[in-house]
Design an enzyme around this catalytic site. Structure first.
Site, PDB file in Angstrom:
ATOM      1  N   ASN A   1       0.830  -1.220   0.000  1.00  0.00           N
ATOM      2  CA  ASN A   1       0.000   0.000   0.000  1.00  0.00           C
ATOM      3  C   ASN A   1       0.860   1.263   0.000  1.00  0.00           C
ATOM      4  O   ASN A   1       0.751   2.133   0.847  1.00  0.00           O
ATOM      5  CB  ASN A   1      -1.007   0.002   1.160  1.00  0.00           C
ATOM      6  CG  ASN A   1      -0.371  -0.116   2.532  1.00  0.00           C
ATOM      7  OD1 ASN A   1       0.770  -0.547   2.667  1.00  0.00           O
ATOM      8  ND2 ASN A   1      -1.101   0.275   3.561  1.00  0.00           N
TER       9      ASN A   1
ATOM     10  N   HIS B   1       3.376   6.108  11.009  1.00  0.00           N
ATOM     11  CA  HIS B   1       2.553   7.277  10.658  1.00  0.00           C
ATOM     12  C   HIS B   1       3.180   8.495  11.316  1.00  0.00           C
ATOM     13  O   HIS B   1       3.661   8.411  12.453  1.00  0.00           O
ATOM     14  CB  HIS B   1       1.110   7.101  11.159  1.00  0.00           C
ATOM     15  CG  HIS B   1       0.346   6.074  10.381  1.00  0.00           C
ATOM     16  ND1 HIS B   1      -0.061   6.285   9.080  1.00  0.00           N
ATOM     17  CD2 HIS B   1      -0.079   4.822  10.711  1.00  0.00           C
ATOM     18  CE1 HIS B   1      -0.705   5.211   8.653  1.00  0.00           C
ATOM     19  NE2 HIS B   1      -0.719   4.301   9.612  1.00  0.00           N
TER      20      HIS B   1
ATOM     21  N   ASP C   1       3.322  -6.037  11.324  1.00  0.00           N
ATOM     22  CA  ASP C   1       2.443  -4.986  10.789  1.00  0.00           C
ATOM     23  C   ASP C   1       2.998  -3.605  11.177  1.00  0.00           C
ATOM     24  O   ASP C   1       2.243  -2.685  11.515  1.00  0.00           O
ATOM     25  CB  ASP C   1       0.998  -5.138  11.266  1.00  0.00           C
ATOM     26  CG  ASP C   1       0.014  -4.328  10.420  1.00  0.00           C
ATOM     27  OD1 ASP C   1       0.447  -3.647   9.460  1.00  0.00           O
ATOM     28  OD2 ASP C   1      -1.189  -4.371  10.716  1.00  0.00           O
TER      29      ASP C   1
HETATM   30  O1  DOR Z   1      -3.276  -0.625  11.243  1.00  0.00           O
HETATM   31  C1  DOR Z   1      -3.008  -0.820  10.077  1.00  0.00           C
HETATM   32  N1  DOR Z   1      -2.189   0.024   9.399  1.00  0.00           N
HETATM   33  N2  DOR Z   1      -3.535  -1.870   9.447  1.00  0.00           N
HETATM   34  C2  DOR Z   1      -3.408  -2.058   8.124  1.00  0.00           C
HETATM   35  O2  DOR Z   1      -3.915  -3.032   7.609  1.00  0.00           O
HETATM   36  C3  DOR Z   1      -2.698  -1.046   7.296  1.00  0.00           C
HETATM   37  C4  DOR Z   1      -1.710  -0.333   8.116  1.00  0.00           C
HETATM   38  C5  DOR Z   1      -1.134   0.906   7.440  1.00  0.00           C
HETATM   39  O3  DOR Z   1      -0.755   0.825   6.268  1.00  0.00           O
HETATM   40  O4  DOR Z   1      -1.032   1.928   8.111  1.00  0.00           O
END
Ligand code: DOR
Length: 427
Positions: free
Chosen positions: A93, A308, A304
């Site tokens: 992504n 951010h 995961d």
């Molecule tokens: O918490 C999440 N963040 N879950 C996901 O599936 C995507 C990920 C993100 O790309 O920030």
């Protein structure tokens, strides 16, 4: 450059033994107790420590291309090396998404340039992760892509998912599903349950995950194509996978450190640091996930790692993006929160995910002469405090800030090069 790892205890899939390890030209060349250092050899101290095959993360968001303000392949690789990882699967992504050979090759090249661990791009299941048209699996598989996922979203359309599995069945690839029925989670910020009602917030019900797990198990049965379930978070999901495996279906599954250690109660202070997708669940779910890990229903511990920026994580809970850092804390969280033998923890961090990713020819190998030197040396007893500002990630969104964890990576060797020595990155 020859390197001697001195005085450690080796734990790998063949068992446990006390031995020193000599590495040269990228390979393990000697494994024996009491080796003496050569005069110009780099000596890595491993007394009271454990030498393990390097860790493999099936689920890392590196944000490049497109979101370099949150992470780059270099900063994320550094966090990975510090966390003991010698390989990470980069989630698709990005912007543009990893649905073409050009983007996948870019990610791989940036990983190579960083040189801190192997960065292995995943490919998208659908073009642009938009859920409408299948990505060119064959073209991507031809350049070595093995894991395909739309992570961040699940593939909603059951017919498209069936076709994806049929297409994948002719190639040696694995589809990895983010299980979330989007219609059931619109506007959701946390697990739908007692805490959520108390706070008056819109909830993400467990069934939104379980319906997709169940649907995809049925599609695996229909097509015979292997599937991996990403970041499972509920007790019933574990039960569904357990039953599917008992049937002999080719299914694997992962759980994250945060779903094993933090519950939805963490959201009581409305802190977006604890917002994640799937959301933190109940203590009963945590117990079920731990049981699933202990009995082999869950195959891998995957971070995961989702960086951010501080600005985005300071938005109100409903607007802040979901996600948490994970690479540098995974081992400590596992050793602090799991009541499992160390060998089992290393299995779900290293050789089991290596097998799922199809990289067991070079990662998660036994610590033996002739094997590639992708290794991590951990001090399982070291207690350390998580200080967000001293993490290698460009972002700061760790849910473990200020917490003490037991167990830390001391040295990491990637392709025979010590990329972390005494907890310090060498690049
Ligand atoms: O918490 C999440 N963040 N879950 C996901 O599936 C995507 C990920 C993100 O790309 O920030």
């Amino acid at each position: 450059m020859s390197i001697l790892i001195n005085g450690g205890r080796i734990i790998d899939q063949t068992g446990e033994r006390v031995a020193d390890v000599r590495v040269d030209q990228g390979l393990i060349i000697e494994v024996a107790p009491g080796l003496t250092p050569d005069p110009d050899e780099v000596v890595l101290e491993a007394r009271d420590c454990v030498i393990s095959p390097g860790f493999v993360d099936l689920h890392t968001h590196l944000r490049e291309p497109g979101h370099e303000e949150a992470e780059t392949i270099e900063s994320g690789s550094r966090a990975a090396a510090l966390g003991g990882y010698t390989a990470v699967i980069a989630m698709p992504n990005t912007n543009p998404a990893q649905d073409s050979v050009a983007v996948v090759e870019f990610v791989r090249a940036q990983g190579r340039a960083a040189g801190l661990c192997e960065v292995i791009p995943s490919g998208c299941i659908t073009i642009g992760r938009a859920g409408a048209q299948l990505a060119p699996f064959a073209e991507l598989a031809a350049v070595g892509v093995r894991i395909f996922t739309d992570d961040g979203t699940g593939v909603q359309d059951p017919l498209l998912m069936r076709r994806a599995l049929e297409y994948a069945g002719d190639l040696d690839i694995v589809l990895a599903q983010h299980c979330e029925v989007a219609r059931l989670t619109e506007g959701a910020v946390m697990h739908e349950g007692e805490c959520c009602s108390h706070l008056g917030l819109p909830g993400w019900p467990a069934v939104a995950e379980e319906i997709m797990v169940s649907r995809d198990i049925d599609l695996v049965r229909l097509t015979g194509t292997p599937m991996h379930f990403l970041h499972l978070s509920t007790a019933r999901s574990v039960g569904l996978v357990r039953a599917a495996k008992a049937e002999g279906l080719p299914i694997t599954a992962e759980v994250t450190p945060h779903h094993l250690s933090l519950s939805d109660e963490m959201l009581m202070g409305f802190d977006p640091t604890f917002k994640v997708n799937p959301p933190l669940r109940t203590r009963a779910d945590i117990d079920a996930l731990k049981a699933g890990l202990a009995d082999g229903t869950i195959d891998a511990l995957a971070t995961d790692h989702a960086p951010h920026t501080q600005a985005s994580k300071e938005l109100p809970l409903d607007q802040a993006p979901p996600g948490m850092l994970g690479l540098q804390t995974a081992l400590g969280v596992a050793l602090t929160h799991l009541d499992l033998p160390l060998a089992e923890i290393l299995a779900v961090l290293s050789w089991k995910p290596a097998a799922i990713a199809g990289i067991a020819d070079r990662h998660g190998r036994p610590v033996q002469v002739g094997e590639p030197a992708n290794l991590t040396v951990i001090d399982p007893h070291q207690v350390w405090r998580v200080v967000p500002g001293s993490l290698a990630s460009r972002s700061r969104n760790t849910p473990y800030a200020g917490m003490d964890l037991t167990g830390r990576v001391r040295h990491t060797l990637f392709n025979g090069v010590p990329v972390v020595i005494e907890g310090v990155p060498q690049k």
